[in-house]
Each structure stands twice: as structure tokens, then as C-alpha cells.
Scaffold this motif. Sequence first.
Motif, PDB file in Angstrom:
ATOM      1  N   ALA A  41      -4.271   3.422  11.606  1.00  0.00           N
ATOM      2  CA  ALA A  41      -4.705   2.718  12.862  1.00  0.00           C
ATOM      3  C   ALA A  41      -5.966   2.197  12.705  1.00  0.00           C
ATOM      4  CB  ALA A  41      -4.400   3.499  14.316  1.00  0.00           C
ATOM      5  N   ALA A  42      -6.657   2.961  11.900  1.00  0.00           N
ATOM      6  CA  ALA A  42      -8.332   2.525  11.757  1.00  0.00           C
ATOM      7  C   ALA A  42      -8.236   1.449  10.483  1.00  0.00           C
ATOM      8  CB  ALA A  42      -9.244   3.487  11.708  1.00  0.00           C
ATOM      9  N   ARG A  43      -7.193   1.062   9.785  1.00  0.00           N
ATOM     10  CA  ARG A  43      -7.285   0.263   8.637  1.00  0.00           C
ATOM     11  C   ARG A  43      -7.884   1.016   7.334  1.00  0.00           C
ATOM     12  NH1 ARG A  43      -8.801  -3.834  12.593  1.00  0.00           N
ATOM     13  NH2 ARG A  43      -7.182  -5.292  13.109  1.00  0.00           N
ATOM     14  N   ARG A  44      -7.580   2.143   7.382  1.00  0.00           N
ATOM     15  CA  ARG A  44      -8.011   2.798   6.217  1.00  0.00           C
ATOM     16  C   ARG A  44      -6.721   3.034   5.276  1.00  0.00           C
ATOM     17  NH1 ARG A  44     -11.138   6.171  10.121  1.00  0.00           N
ATOM     18  NH2 ARG A  44     -13.323   5.544  10.014  1.00  0.00           N
ATOM     19  N   LEU A  45      -7.005   3.264   4.039  1.00  0.00           N
ATOM     20  CA  LEU A  45      -5.835   3.254   3.153  1.00  0.00           C
ATOM     21  C   LEU A  45      -5.275   4.840   3.317  1.00  0.00           C
ATOM     22  CD1 LEU A  45      -4.414   1.892   0.930  1.00  0.00           C
ATOM     23  CD2 LEU A  45      -5.995   2.884  -0.701  1.00  0.00           C
ATOM     24  N   ARG A  46      -4.204   5.001   3.400  1.00  0.00           N
ATOM     25  CA  ARG A  46      -3.555   6.446   3.569  1.00  0.00           C
ATOM     26  C   ARG A  46      -3.479   6.809   1.738  1.00  0.00           C
ATOM     27  NH1 ARG A  46      -1.126   7.101   8.301  1.00  0.00           N
ATOM     28  NH2 ARG A  46      -0.210   5.075   9.386  1.00  0.00           N
ATOM     29  N   HIS A  47      -3.675   8.188   1.725  1.00  0.00           N
ATOM     30  CA  HIS A  47      -3.444   8.689   0.394  1.00  0.00           C
ATOM     31  C   HIS A  47      -2.030   9.244   0.048  1.00  0.00           C
ATOM     32  CE1 HIS A  47      -7.461   7.859  -0.060  1.00  0.00           C
ATOM     33  NE2 HIS A  47      -7.992   8.455   0.888  1.00  0.00           N
ATOM     34  N   ASP A  48      -1.045   9.065   0.768  1.00  0.00           N
ATOM     35  CA  ASP A  48       0.179   9.731   0.601  1.00  0.00           C
ATOM     36  C   ASP A  48       1.358   8.679   0.982  1.00  0.00           C
ATOM     37  OD1 ASP A  48      -0.217   9.868   3.178  1.00  0.00           O
ATOM     38  OD2 ASP A  48       0.550  11.762   3.589  1.00  0.00           O
ATOM     39  N   ASP A  49       2.649   8.718   0.581  1.00  0.00           N
ATOM     40  CA  ASP A  49       3.567   8.132   0.756  1.00  0.00           C
ATOM     41  C   ASP A  49       4.916   8.993   1.009  1.00  0.00           C
ATOM     42  OD1 ASP A  49       5.927   6.271   1.039  1.00  0.00           O
ATOM     43  OD2 ASP A  49       4.883   5.010  -0.379  1.00  0.00           O
ATOM     44  N   ALA A  50       5.480   9.101   2.131  1.00  0.00           N
ATOM     45  CA  ALA A  50       6.530   9.968   2.288  1.00  0.00           C
ATOM     46  C   ALA A  50       7.701   9.633   1.526  1.00  0.00           C
ATOM     47  CB  ALA A  50       6.737  10.145   3.830  1.00  0.00           C
TER      48      ALA A  50
END
Length: 593
Positions: free
Chosen positions: A94-103
Motif C-alpha cells: 500500500a506504500a508502493r514499496r516492492l514486495r520481496h515475495d510472490d505467493a
Amino acid sequence: MSAPFLPITLKEAKRLGWDEVDVVIVSGDAYVDHPSFGAAVLGRSLEAAGYKVAIIPQPNWRDDLRDFRKFGAPRLFFAVTAGCMDSMVNHYTAARRLRHDDAYTPGGQSGFRPDRAAYVYSRLLKQIYPEVPVILGGIEASMRRLAHYDYWDDKLFPSILTETPADLLTYGMGERLTVQIADILNRGGSVEDLKRLPQHAYLTQEKPQGEDILWLHSFEECQKSKRKQAENFHVIEKESNKIVAQTLVQPHGGGYVVVNPPDTPFSEEELDKSFDLPYARQPHPKYKKRGAIPAYEMIKFSVNSHRGCFGGCSFCTISAHQGKQIVSRSEASIMKEVKQIVEMPDFHGTLSDLGGPSANMYRMKGKNQELCKKCTRFSCIQPNHCANLMSDHRPLIDLYRKVSKYPGVKHLFIGSGIRYDLFTDNNGGHDYFKEVVLHHVSGRLKVAPEHTSPFVLKTMRKPSFDLFVQTKQRFEAICREAGLRYQLIPYFISSHPGCKLKDMADLAVQMKKLGYRLEQVQDFTPTPMTLATEMYYTGINPETMQPIYVATHPNEKKEQNLMFFFYKRECQSEIRRALVKSHNADYIKKLGL
């Protein structure tokens, strides 16, 4: 004859004796052959109709594009989906930060799909195979079929059809429609013939004609006027929720995006047929060395009982994609799947869920379907229960008991969210709740009041917080009587349109009074084609066309979210500063800060 898995390599296709493929599905997810994964459902539906189907899961879009070329040109068409999630929601917080995982990737690894995957895949396919039809589908395409606000670029985007070379877009649940597309093309039909199908959208340069058309403000008009965008959304949401709807047309530049009305809801028999297809019920063997796929691990021992949701929550896309009408599976089909799970070698007796978008909407529908066909309500239960709604919980209680008694089932837990605003004194809802608490909770039951503010809850299309308090009291009474030490865990959202810092401070005070230290919280993330997103972008509530307050600045969103954690020492000085700055210093004492 069904293949153990649909082929994802040319070698596998050759092993099946295939010289060519009829349909190639390109997906942003890893291939899991299970009825909870869209690519598998489409593939098995096409296979059952006699077509040769291959899947290209998570193709590499950054090399020489060999993945896209592996099967050559399919005889009929490419079906393109970003996967079970919008790729931007998949990639960013929500803060537009890149996630480091993908379910949806083996090992939960990120980086195996591009941003805006449906856009990227369709462009590359048309670049390589310009003559082969490309059909878009899935959440990403479905929710972007008309002009929409994009949170990640913070601007209004045109329809995805104007920014990709795709020939057609299928919105909503697509197995019936995908087979119809294949049948028409297989008979020698053209893309033009496909444009007559319901639940499809397409771009045309010719001005559509006809009386059954609702004209929307053009994309260019909406770029200039947020009010016109809000007016558009009100029409779009109303038509999307109808059983009998009109065609929507939105001008884009010199062309027109045409959205045909939704198809008729599935019958019970059709839904059973989809779930009864010969799924392997596991990820493709290719992924064994790369690690588990988190999304699959979460649902591998769960059963889906129905589709659709009539709750109408303003921040949710479920009704926009699956539809407002509930379509339920037969008891026989559900029991057949339970048997399949029990026979899995790593099943040890615990079913993790039996539910759907909401746990307790199974078999619920309008008593008089003719009235439903004329209905324009966005929710069947908010702001009050529709008098035409049949909301009997007893069939679900019976189903839980039959599944629980099935040989090999030791525990049946309910993981789907329970709509406690569905309980009434005469629909078995309170008996259902007691059944769940006593027999289908592993120690913690999760529900979603979402907020405490009456205004914010009205904006969310959620019930009064008092109803949650009553539910909590009923939960504790059931546990007390049975000698159970269970917990009721509430979900909440910060920064939803209409929510101010004072509302979050009130929420914190309520949580302190109730003895909660919250865990299940999130900051509102605008996603395409929801009422809340339109409020966020336009600053207008499309239902009332009145201005509405929205927290859009990252600092303000952060401050609202901090209120959830008033009990953490490391957050308290920052919370005090935020309360003083916003002229809400009186809450410092109320929260004991």
C-alpha cells in the motif's frame, strides 16, 4: 482422454502425440492444476470440450522470448492472464514499496512476472504472432476493462484494450465463455463473430448503434473532470451487478470500448462440472526442486462451496469479478472433492476451509428471481437486509456436519470470512455461529468489522460496530459455556475514504476498551474498479456525488496506520506527535500515552 497435467513444455505436448496446440494459455502464475487456479480451470474446461490445450506459466519476457515461441502458433487463440491477482497488487505494498515475495511462484520468489503482466504478455504475443487472436482475461484485465484509476502511477488510465493489441477481453469468471470462443473459432468464425458474446469487451473504430446502450463519459472527458469519472463509475457498478444489464460504451480517442452485458449466472450443474474436472490437484512436477507454492499450500486441503458475493463492500472486487449472485455447488460435488482430499497421501485429517468469498452465503439467493432480475441494489444486506433474500443457514450447518463425519476427516475448520451481519433471529444464523465456534475453530476465529466509525462503515458498506461487539459477546458466551479459551480476531483497515485521524484514534480507544492488541490490519490500497478507489481518486462518493475526505499523502496514511499500534512503546512518541499536530491531543490521555 485427460492428461495428468496439461503440457507446459513442447516435450510434454509431443509425448501426448500432439503436432499442434489448439489454445495456449499464458499466465503470470506458476501452473497449479487445481480448481482454485484460473489457468487450470480454463485449461481443463477446454480439454473437456475436446481441445488440445497447453500452458505457458510465468514466461521469461526479458530474453529472446523463447518461452512464448515454444508451442508455435496455436490453431485457435492465445488466452492471456496476469494470474490470480492483479500484477501490481502482487508486486507492491500500500506504500508502493516492492514486495520481496510472490505467493503464486515456487519458493515464494518474486521477479517471475512483469509489472502489468497482461499488457506485457499480449504485446509480445502480437509482436511474434500478429495473425493469432489474443484474448485477455483474469482479474487484471477484467478490472481494467474501462477507464480506471491506477494507484501505482497515480493517474487515470484508459481501458486496457486501448493500450494492448489484444483482440478481445473476457471479464469475470470465464470457463463457459472461453469454450464458446474456441467453438466459434473452431467452426471457422472470426474475431468479429466473438464480439457478439456476452461478458466480453472490445475496441472498435465504428460508432456502436442500438437502443440498449448506455453511453459513458469519454476517457478524455474523465481525464479533465473527476466528477464525470465518478458519474461513470456509478453507472458501471450498477450495470455490473445486474442480472439483466445493458451494453456500456465509452469513447476513447477516435474509438469506442464496448462492454457487453454479463452472461447469465452459472447453474449448479455447470459449477459442479467445472469443479469435477480431472484436476491433478497439485503443482506441476517441474517445480519440485524450486520449493512450495505458498498460495497452493494455503488451499490444498480446502474446499470451495460457492461463487459470488452480495455483500457489496466498497473496497472489494469480488462482486465485480465473480458477480453478486451466489452460485453454489451441489452437496454431491462437494463430498466428491472431500473424498479426493482425504485420499491425498499427505492429508492428515484436517480440512482447512469449506467456504467461498464469504463463508456463510452457501445456497443463498433471492426468493423471487424475477425481482432479482430487476434489482439495482449494490448489496443485499447493507444498509439493510433485502426482503427478497433467502438467507437460511441450515443447509450449511447440515453440510458441515456431513463433511465432519466423512471417514478420514478429523477436523473441519472454517477459514473463509464469516458475515455476522447475515445473522437474524429466524434464519439459523445464530445456530450457525454456535456450530462454527464449537466445532470448526482451531482456536482463533477471524471476522472483519473493518472500522468503528459509523460514517466510515457506511462508506465501506459495512454494518455498525455495535454488531461486532454483540458478536464478540455471543462468541465469549459460547466459549464460556463450553469451557473454551478461543479468540475472536478482528480485521481493520486504515486510510479508507472518509476516514480521518480522529476516526483512527477513536478506533484505538475502542480497541483499548475491548482489550485488543491488533494484528490483522492493513492500510487501504486502491485497486481498479472498486467504489472506494473511485472515492480515493475523485474525492467524490459516486453514490451520493458529494465530496468525501480522503487521506492520500503517505505521511497521513502512515499516521493513520500507526494508531493500530497504540500499545507499542516504540510507536507511542510518533502517535503523540500526530495527535498534537492534528488537534486531537485529548486522545493522548484516553489512550494512556
